[in-house]
Design an enzyme around this catalytic site. Sequence first.
Site, PDB file in Angstrom:
ATOM      1  N   HIS A   1       7.447  -6.625  -4.515  1.00  0.00           N
ATOM      2  CA  HIS A   1       8.259  -6.915  -5.701  1.00  0.00           C
ATOM      3  C   HIS A   1       9.741  -6.895  -5.344  1.00  0.00           C
ATOM      4  CE1 HIS A   1       4.800  -5.652  -8.576  1.00  0.00           C
ATOM      5  NE2 HIS A   1       4.723  -6.916  -8.217  1.00  0.00           N
TER       6      HIS A   1
ATOM      7  N   CYS B   1      -1.272  -2.419   1.233  1.00  0.00           N
ATOM      8  CA  CYS B   1      -0.719  -1.203   1.830  1.00  0.00           C
ATOM      9  C   CYS B   1      -1.847  -0.211   2.076  1.00  0.00           C
ATOM     10  CB  CYS B   1       0.315  -0.597   0.883  1.00  0.00           C
ATOM     11  SG  CYS B   1       0.903   1.034   1.397  1.00  0.00           S
TER      12      CYS B   1
ATOM     13  N   GLU C   1      -1.189  -3.442  -8.738  1.00  0.00           N
ATOM     14  CA  GLU C   1      -1.873  -2.364  -8.027  1.00  0.00           C
ATOM     15  C   GLU C   1      -2.933  -1.716  -8.912  1.00  0.00           C
ATOM     16  OE1 GLU C   1      -1.029   2.085  -6.332  1.00  0.00           O
ATOM     17  OE2 GLU C   1       0.625   0.651  -6.206  1.00  0.00           O
TER      18      GLU C   1
ATOM     19  N   THR D   1       0.592   4.197  -6.789  1.00  0.00           N
ATOM     20  CA  THR D   1       1.346   4.850  -5.707  1.00  0.00           C
ATOM     21  C   THR D   1       2.848   4.851  -5.897  1.00  0.00           C
ATOM     22  OG1 THR D   1       1.488   2.819  -4.382  1.00  0.00           O
ATOM     23  CG2 THR D   1      -0.451   4.226  -4.044  1.00  0.00           C
TER      24      THR D   1
ATOM     25  N   CYS E   1       3.125   7.125  -2.906  1.00  0.00           N
ATOM     26  CA  CYS E   1       3.583   6.620  -1.612  1.00  0.00           C
ATOM     27  C   CYS E   1       4.673   7.521  -1.039  1.00  0.00           C
ATOM     28  CB  CYS E   1       4.108   5.197  -1.821  1.00  0.00           C
ATOM     29  SG  CYS E   1       5.083   4.532  -0.472  1.00  0.00           S
TER      30      CYS E   1
ATOM     31  N   SER F   1       8.315  -1.353  -9.578  1.00  0.00           N
ATOM     32  CA  SER F   1       8.098  -0.090 -10.279  1.00  0.00           C
ATOM     33  C   SER F   1       8.858   1.051  -9.639  1.00  0.00           C
ATOM     34  CB  SER F   1       6.599   0.238 -10.304  1.00  0.00           C
ATOM     35  OG  SER F   1       6.351   1.461 -10.955  1.00  0.00           O
ATOM     36  N   ASN F   2       8.823   1.141  -8.307  1.00  0.00           N
ATOM     37  CA  ASN F   2       9.491   2.277  -7.657  1.00  0.00           C
ATOM     38  C   ASN F   2      11.006   2.175  -7.759  1.00  0.00           C
ATOM     39  OD1 ASN F   2      10.547   1.431  -4.685  1.00  0.00           O
ATOM     40  ND2 ASN F   2       8.716   0.260  -5.154  1.00  0.00           N
TER      41      ASN F   2
END
Length: 329
Positions: A27, A82, A112, A150, A180, A209-210
């Site tokens: 992303h 991943c 995911e 994650t 993660c 997202s992260n």
Amino acid sequence: MDRAVDAVEKALELYGAPVYVRKEIVHNKFVVETLTKRGAIFVEETDEVPEGERVVFSAHGVSPAVHAEAAQRQLQTIDATCPLVTKVHKQAIRFAGGDYDILLIGHEDHEEVEGTYGEAPDHIQIVNGPEDVDKVQVRDPDRVSWISQTTLSVDETMEIVRMLRERFPNLVDPPSDNICYATQNRQVAVKKMAPHSDVVITVGSANSSNSVRLMEVALEAGAGASYRVDTAEELRAEWFEGAKTVGVTSGASVPEILVRDVVETLKAKGFTEVVPVTTVDEDVHFSLPKNLRADLKASGIEPDRPHRARPARGKGKVSNARGTGNIIK
């Protein structure tokens, strides 16, 4: 995340264009645009790939149904999922095999989560956030487990787990952490950096997202203000009025060049002192997908060394936070 991008780059180098990619490989807008210029064709669904062509599955993973459809269409697949996401898939399969009700903490519309859910749809319920905890219905309160997306906030995830455990005291944890390591490390670095930063800039795309979580974590940890940008061109002068210290962080899939551009732009604005903040040295290696590595070797191309996870950064004048970080003054 770097591993997935490397897989597309190596596939283009070895097989030539076009190489199809299901969903965004990671992303990040810059990465997708760069790979598109090199000959990658991004599609939303497998049925958009011509029969017999080569397709790369993104880092976020896919469900067994997607693998089956690809096989039916005789597609040549490169699975760039991943390994940390693959681990969560295996946990779902294991819990389903034990006939547990599985509570998947994550965002329902995220690729995911869609992939993980597809491993055991008869056993999995998605918990989008704290507001969903009271809605959960299970067959046996003593046979309930949880897993997670994650790329979530560690703190938010553990708060949801705490709430779930209040309802289900015998809630079973996954055998290992789901978040993660790169996501965790960046969040730790941001927490260390944010209290000393008037402004924190997160480099990353809106659908990452992260990256979005990092922006939120910075505010929660005490930053005066927190913003997200795809590139340095999106920085706005008014964000830094009166600021003496700026923290810089980035999502797990963001190329280093974009972070450097932001730091250099801030230097040009007068934030000239860069202070690295290191919270952990990452030393995790992931090889390219097995079939791609085999084809590279057969063609006489030596695959690059396994990917070494990039550290986060955070500093004090300008802080750059990833597994370490940078603060910039």
